[in-house]
Design an enzyme around this catalytic site. Structure first.
Site, PDB file in Angstrom:
ATOM      1  N   PHE A 126       0.855  -1.185   0.000  1.00 41.56           N
ATOM      2  CA  PHE A 126       0.000   0.000   0.000  1.00 41.56           C
ATOM      3  C   PHE A 126       0.896   1.242   0.000  1.00 41.56           C
ATOM      4  CE2 PHE A 126      -2.867   3.144   1.809  1.00 41.56           C
ATOM      5  CZ  PHE A 126      -4.066   2.846   1.167  1.00 41.56           C
ATOM      6  N   ASP A 198       1.772  -4.910   8.595  1.00 41.45           N
ATOM      7  CA  ASP A 198       0.606  -4.038   8.411  1.00 41.45           C
ATOM      8  C   ASP A 198      -0.619  -4.943   8.319  1.00 41.45           C
ATOM      9  OD1 ASP A 198      -1.456  -2.431   7.436  1.00 41.45           O
ATOM     10  OD2 ASP A 198      -0.114  -1.174   6.235  1.00 41.45           O
ATOM     11  N   TYR A 223     -11.218   1.023  10.770  1.00 34.66           N
ATOM     12  CA  TYR A 223     -12.399   1.386   9.976  1.00 34.66           C
ATOM     13  C   TYR A 223     -12.710   0.389   8.879  1.00 34.66           C
ATOM     14  CZ  TYR A 223      -8.546   3.479   7.307  1.00 34.66           C
ATOM     15  OH  TYR A 223      -7.367   3.678   6.660  1.00 34.66           O
ATOM     16  N   LYS A 224     -11.865  -0.636   8.713  1.00 31.30           N
ATOM     17  CA  LYS A 224     -12.141  -1.654   7.682  1.00 31.30           C
ATOM     18  C   LYS A 224     -12.952  -2.783   8.330  1.00 31.30           C
ATOM     19  CE  LYS A 224      -8.355  -0.031   4.805  1.00 31.30           C
ATOM     20  NZ  LYS A 224      -6.943  -0.115   4.437  1.00 31.30           N
ATOM     21  N   ARG A 372     -12.668  -4.642  -7.016  1.00 31.16           N
ATOM     22  CA  ARG A 372     -12.463  -5.402  -5.777  1.00 31.16           C
ATOM     23  C   ARG A 372     -13.803  -5.670  -5.119  1.00 31.16           C
ATOM     24  NH1 ARG A 372      -8.593  -2.598  -1.472  1.00 31.16           N
ATOM     25  NH2 ARG A 372     -10.412  -1.253  -1.410  1.00 31.16           N
TER      26      ARG A 372
HETATM   27  C1  LIG Z   1      -6.142   1.131   4.323  1.00 32.59           C
HETATM   28  C2  LIG Z   1      -4.673   0.943   4.438  1.00 32.59           C
HETATM   29  C3  LIG Z   1      -3.877   1.913   5.076  1.00 32.59           C
HETATM   30  C4  LIG Z   1      -4.465   3.222   5.521  1.00 32.59           C
HETATM   31  O1  LIG Z   1      -3.594   4.007   6.252  1.00 32.59           O
HETATM   32  P1  LIG Z   1      -4.143   5.251   7.102  1.00 32.59           P
HETATM   33  O2  LIG Z   1      -2.952   5.959   7.531  1.00 32.59           O
HETATM   34  O3  LIG Z   1      -4.943   4.667   8.235  1.00 32.59           O
HETATM   35  O4  LIG Z   1      -5.022   6.047   6.198  1.00 32.59           O
HETATM   36  C5  LIG Z   1      -2.532   1.627   5.259  1.00 32.59           C
HETATM   37  N1  LIG Z   1      -1.983   0.463   4.832  1.00 32.59           N
HETATM   38  C6  LIG Z   1      -2.727  -0.467   4.183  1.00 32.59           C
HETATM   39  C7  LIG Z   1      -2.093  -1.743   3.753  1.00 32.59           C
HETATM   40  C8  LIG Z   1      -4.084  -0.242   3.956  1.00 32.59           C
HETATM   41  O5  LIG Z   1      -4.798  -1.145   3.305  1.00 32.59           O
END
Ligand SMILES: *Cc1c(COP(=O)(O)O)cnc(C)c1O
Length: 413
Positions: A126, A198, A223-224, A372
């Site tokens: 990500f 992560d 939030y997921k 997705r």
């Molecule tokens: C959704 C997601 C994030 C989001 O990071 P924020 O700092 O909370 O916005 C980070 N890493 C991954 C792998 C994600 O899927």
């Protein structure tokens, strides 16, 4: 021929009763819980109480009276339970991005040197994970921090004596491919490096065992699959092994040994509390606290079993369609090798996704050409898979996606 008995799968589902604890619109099939989880009814109620009664009525007394001041550790301990950690190893705060900054720096502080300066990650991680390392790199300089990117399949072999830490996301946000965190952790430790995980697409849906897998640091959001609401605070895990020498540079007053002594010199709190920076966002942290109640009577083994069954059922249902060859599955084809999502490449992915959303099937589009579908075992049903595939079949046969309205894209996809 498609012989799946969707109604029977729903009848036999041990988690079927969980759906009613969520607020979900009737005309919507929600396959985007991997981006923003649905609203648990108890969260709406708790946020209302927190604002009206606690904040409105008890005002500043609430910090003690309603234990606002200890929410980060209280909530952290509950999350710990879902990710196989000890309750004093997890704290709720900030965003994944900010927490990554803290743990990357903590790892460099723990084992880094001029010789050992590489943060090893994957090319398609990500972006924020990579951006945060690039930020540390540009501040500390490449003699202390250097980002090295490899393909997921090369990660284990790429660890060497120059590696400070492996930074890996368990479930890839695009493909849904699952990495073996235990194996990565072992590979890192064998070379004297540390493991940073992560858990964005894992927490609440994958049976994670951070202690057992000897992961050193981890971050994740709420939030997921944890359903705590848009922008709800994230969490960070630091293994007890590292508590004694833990050091991170965002030395805010909430991470101070004694915040309310208001001393001019920073002295860090013991253990995981040192990961705190500033005042916690109480309203959304109460939302996280309440959302975690949804997991009270379920095991993550059950959640994972249903998640695999959902992705498998969707995959089979789509494969049975005569237009299925236009959709290229880019997720691993076996459920055990992926998280709770399926991604398909299609040249008209964006338009198809818009047509689905218009008909009440919410999925999302990810550049360059993926759709997705995320499956949330606490509220998704097998008959929703059946209906979604029927709607998609109609969109494909009528070519409804070729609507000129979808030639321009909105900011959030
Ligand atoms: C959704 C997601 C994030 C989001 O990071 P924020 O700092 O909370 O916005 C980070 N890493 C991954 C792998 C994600 O899927």
């Amino acid at each position: 021929m498609n012989q799946i008995d969707y109604a029977r799968l729903d009848r036999d589902d041990p988690l079927a009763h969980k759906r009613e604890i969520f607020e979900l619109p009737n005309d919507t099939i929600y396959f985007d819980g991997n981006s923003l989880g649905a609203l648990p009814k108890i969260v709406a109620q708790t946020v209302n109480e927190t604002t009206r009664e606690q904040w409105g009525n008890d005002l500043i007394k609430s910090w003690n009276q309603h234990d606002w001041v200890n929410l980060p550790t209280i909530v952290g301990a509950k999350i710990a339970h879902l990710i196989g950690a000890q309750s004093n190893e997890v704290i709720c705060c900030d965003s994944i991005s900010v927490n990554l900054f803290k743990v990357i720096c903590a790892a460099i502080n723990a084992v880094g040197s001029e010789k050992r300066r590489v943060i090893l990650s994957t090319r398609d991680n990500f972006p924020t994970d990579l951006y945060m390392v690039q930020g540390v790199e540009s501040f500390l300089g490449q003699q202390r921090c250097e980002l090295k990117l490899v393909d997921e399949a090369e990660l284990v072999d790429a660890v060497d004596e120059r590696t400070v830490a492996v930074l890996a996301t368990e479930v890839n946000f695009r493909t849904g491919r699952r990495l073996d965190l235990q194996q990565l952790s072992q590979a890192a430790h064998a070379q004297g490096a540390l493991m940073i995980a992560d858990l964005a697409h894992s927490a609440g849906v994958m049976p994670i065992q951070l202690s057992q897998w000897q992961v050193d640091y981890a971050v994740g959001c709420t939030y997921k699959y944890l359903n705590a609401g848009p922008g709800a605070p994230a969490f960070v895990y630091v293994s007890q092994r590292h508590h004694a020498k833990l050091k991170q540079p965002l030395q805010g007053w909430f991470g101070h040994l004694n915040p309310f002594a208001f001393e001019p010199e920073y002295q860090s709190a013991k253990g995981i509390r040192q990961m705190l920076v500033g005042t916690p966002p109480v309203i959304s942290m109460q939302a996280v606290n309440a959302a975690l109640e949804c997991f009270n009577d379920v095991s993550l083994a059950q959640v994972r079993a249903k998640s695999m069954q959902l992705t498998h059922t969707f995959q089979q249902s789509l494969a049975a369609q005569d237009w299925s060859s236009d959709f290229e599955l880019i997720s691993p084809s076996h459920a055990e090798q992926r998280g709770s999502q399926l991604s398909y490449a299609h040249p008209n992915a964006y338009e198809i996704c818009q047509a689905l959303i218009e008909r009440g099937v919410i999925a999302d589009f990810r550049a360059p050409n993926y759709i997705r579908f995320g499956f949330a075992p606490l509220y998704n049903q097998f008959q929703e898979v059946e209906r979604a595939i029927a709607i998609l079949a109609d969109i494909m046969s009528t070519e409804a996606y070729r609507d000129p309205r979808w030639q321009t894209r909105s900011t959030v996809t």
